[in-house]
Design a protein around this motif. Structure first.
Motif, PDB file in Angstrom:
ATOM      1  N   LEU A 133       0.873  -1.164   0.000  1.00 58.04           N
ATOM      2  CA  LEU A 133       0.000   0.000   0.000  1.00 58.04           C
ATOM      3  C   LEU A 133       0.911   1.215   0.000  1.00 58.04           C
ATOM      4  O   LEU A 133       1.807   1.310   0.838  1.00 58.04           O
ATOM      5  CB  LEU A 133      -0.866  -0.038   1.267  1.00 58.04           C
ATOM      6  CG  LEU A 133      -1.822   1.080   1.548  1.00 58.04           C
ATOM      7  CD1 LEU A 133      -2.873   1.193   0.466  1.00 58.04           C
ATOM      8  CD2 LEU A 133      -2.493   0.845   2.891  1.00 58.04           C
ATOM      9  N   ARG A 134       0.722   2.113  -0.981  1.00 53.72           N
ATOM     10  CA  ARG A 134       1.630   3.262  -1.051  1.00 53.72           C
ATOM     11  C   ARG A 134       0.957   4.449  -1.746  1.00 53.72           C
ATOM     12  O   ARG A 134       0.032   4.271  -2.533  1.00 53.72           O
ATOM     13  CB  ARG A 134       2.912   2.889  -1.769  1.00 53.72           C
ATOM     14  CG  ARG A 134       2.737   2.494  -3.208  1.00 53.72           C
ATOM     15  CD  ARG A 134       4.023   1.959  -3.845  1.00 53.72           C
ATOM     16  NE  ARG A 134       3.788   1.495  -5.186  1.00 53.72           N
ATOM     17  CZ  ARG A 134       3.340   0.291  -5.517  1.00 53.72           C
ATOM     18  NH1 ARG A 134       3.063  -0.587  -4.581  1.00 53.72           N
ATOM     19  NH2 ARG A 134       3.161  -0.049  -6.778  1.00 53.72           N
ATOM     20  N   LEU A 135       1.469   5.635  -1.440  1.00 54.51           N
ATOM     21  CA  LEU A 135       1.083   6.827  -2.181  1.00 54.51           C
ATOM     22  C   LEU A 135       1.916   6.817  -3.445  1.00 54.51           C
ATOM     23  O   LEU A 135       3.135   6.728  -3.394  1.00 54.51           O
ATOM     24  CB  LEU A 135       1.364   8.087  -1.368  1.00 54.51           C
ATOM     25  CG  LEU A 135       0.407   8.359  -0.230  1.00 54.51           C
ATOM     26  CD1 LEU A 135       0.881   9.552   0.581  1.00 54.51           C
ATOM     27  CD2 LEU A 135      -1.002   8.589  -0.745  1.00 54.51           C
ATOM     28  N   GLU A 136       1.252   6.890  -4.579  1.00 54.87           N
ATOM     29  CA  GLU A 136       1.928   6.835  -5.870  1.00 54.87           C
ATOM     30  C   GLU A 136       1.385   7.981  -6.713  1.00 54.87           C
ATOM     31  O   GLU A 136       0.270   7.895  -7.229  1.00 54.87           O
ATOM     32  CB  GLU A 136       1.654   5.479  -6.510  1.00 54.87           C
ATOM     33  CG  GLU A 136       2.533   5.123  -7.668  1.00 54.87           C
ATOM     34  CD  GLU A 136       2.305   3.676  -8.073  1.00 54.87           C
ATOM     35  OE1 GLU A 136       1.289   3.399  -8.745  1.00 54.87           O
ATOM     36  OE2 GLU A 136       3.152   2.836  -7.705  1.00 54.87           O
ATOM     37  N   GLY A 137       2.160   9.064  -6.810  1.00 53.91           N
ATOM     38  CA  GLY A 137       1.655  10.258  -7.478  1.00 53.91           C
ATOM     39  C   GLY A 137       0.498  10.828  -6.684  1.00 53.91           C
ATOM     40  O   GLY A 137       0.612  11.047  -5.481  1.00 53.91           O
ATOM     41  N   ASP A 138      -0.629  11.013  -7.346  1.00 49.43           N
ATOM     42  CA  ASP A 138      -1.826  11.531  -6.674  1.00 49.43           C
ATOM     43  C   ASP A 138      -2.813  10.414  -6.361  1.00 49.43           C
ATOM     44  O   ASP A 138      -4.012  10.675  -6.226  1.00 49.43           O
ATOM     45  CB  ASP A 138      -2.500  12.588  -7.557  1.00 49.43           C
ATOM     46  CG  ASP A 138      -1.676  13.860  -7.648  1.00 49.43           C
ATOM     47  OD1 ASP A 138      -0.907  14.142  -6.703  1.00 49.43           O
ATOM     48  OD2 ASP A 138      -1.787  14.565  -8.671  1.00 49.43           O
ATOM     49  N   ASN A 139      -2.341   9.173  -6.274  1.00 51.76           N
ATOM     50  CA  ASN A 139      -3.203   8.026  -6.002  1.00 51.76           C
ATOM     51  C   ASN A 139      -2.760   7.297  -4.744  1.00 51.76           C
ATOM     52  O   ASN A 139      -1.575   7.284  -4.409  1.00 51.76           O
ATOM     53  CB  ASN A 139      -3.148   7.007  -7.155  1.00 51.76           C
ATOM     54  CG  ASN A 139      -3.662   7.568  -8.452  1.00 51.76           C
ATOM     55  OD1 ASN A 139      -4.602   8.350  -8.479  1.00 51.76           O
ATOM     56  ND2 ASN A 139      -3.040   7.163  -9.541  1.00 51.76           N
TER      57      ASN A 139
END
Length: 179
Positions: A133-139
């Motif tokens: 689970l990760r923040l990837e760009g704006d997602n």
């Protein structure tokens, strides 16, 4: 309502993977409710029109291949990977609201094993676990990994071997680590 402090199904002590629980996923969604929640599997991201078509919880009792009784709680989230009009990926907040609405009617154990059933409505459903689970760009991105079969007696034996080798590695005579 989902009660993270007092699950109604006894927690699953035998989860041998580092799967992300529904409680951890909801906490991440609560921390970033406005971000699109994107599931990634099979080398691609789920399409923007995806639906959460079903959430179900089960308490399972089984006998493993070594004749040992097993018991665990599991939550299944079914994702329908489709394109629908000009829809965008649902927000993390909307996903959390869906899960919490389910929890008003179905007892959900926040620590239960979490399995995703994914299909485009044509191909058979595939079972996945939430791997990262990760923040990837704006997602907010949840990477799903195929859920493999396993042999629980072998898994327990390997875990015991790893603990033994980590605990009882050579140490100085001043520092005994194992009782």
């Amino acid at each position: 309502m989902l009660d993270l402090a007092k699950p109604e199904i006894p927690p699953s002590p035998q989860i041998t993977t580092d799967d992300i629980s529904i409680g951890a996923l909801l906490a991440a969604c609560d921390a970033a409710p406005a971000l699109p929640l994107v599931f990634a599997y099979g080398g691609h991201s789920i399409r923007p029109g995806y639906h959460v078509t079903e959430v179900k919880a089960g308490a399972f009792s089984a006998l493993d291949c070594g004749g040992n009784p097993e018991a665990w709680a599991e939550i299944f989230v079914q994702l329908w990977d489709i394109v629908e009009g000009d829809r965008t990926h649902m927000t993390a907040g909307k996903f959390a609201a869906i899960i919490r609405k389910v929890s008003d009617h179905v007892a959900l154990d926040a620590n239960a094993r979490l399995t995703f059933e994914v299909s485009d409505g044509v191909a058979p459903m595939q079972l996945h676990c939430a791997d990262t689970l990760r923040l990837e760009g704006d997602n907010l991105t949840v990477a799903l990994a195929p859920r493999p079969a396993s042999c629980k007696p072998r898994d327990r034996w390997l875990e015991a071997q790893n603990k033994t080798s980590a605990c009882c590695a050579p140490v100085s005579s001043k520092n005994a680590c194992c009782p």
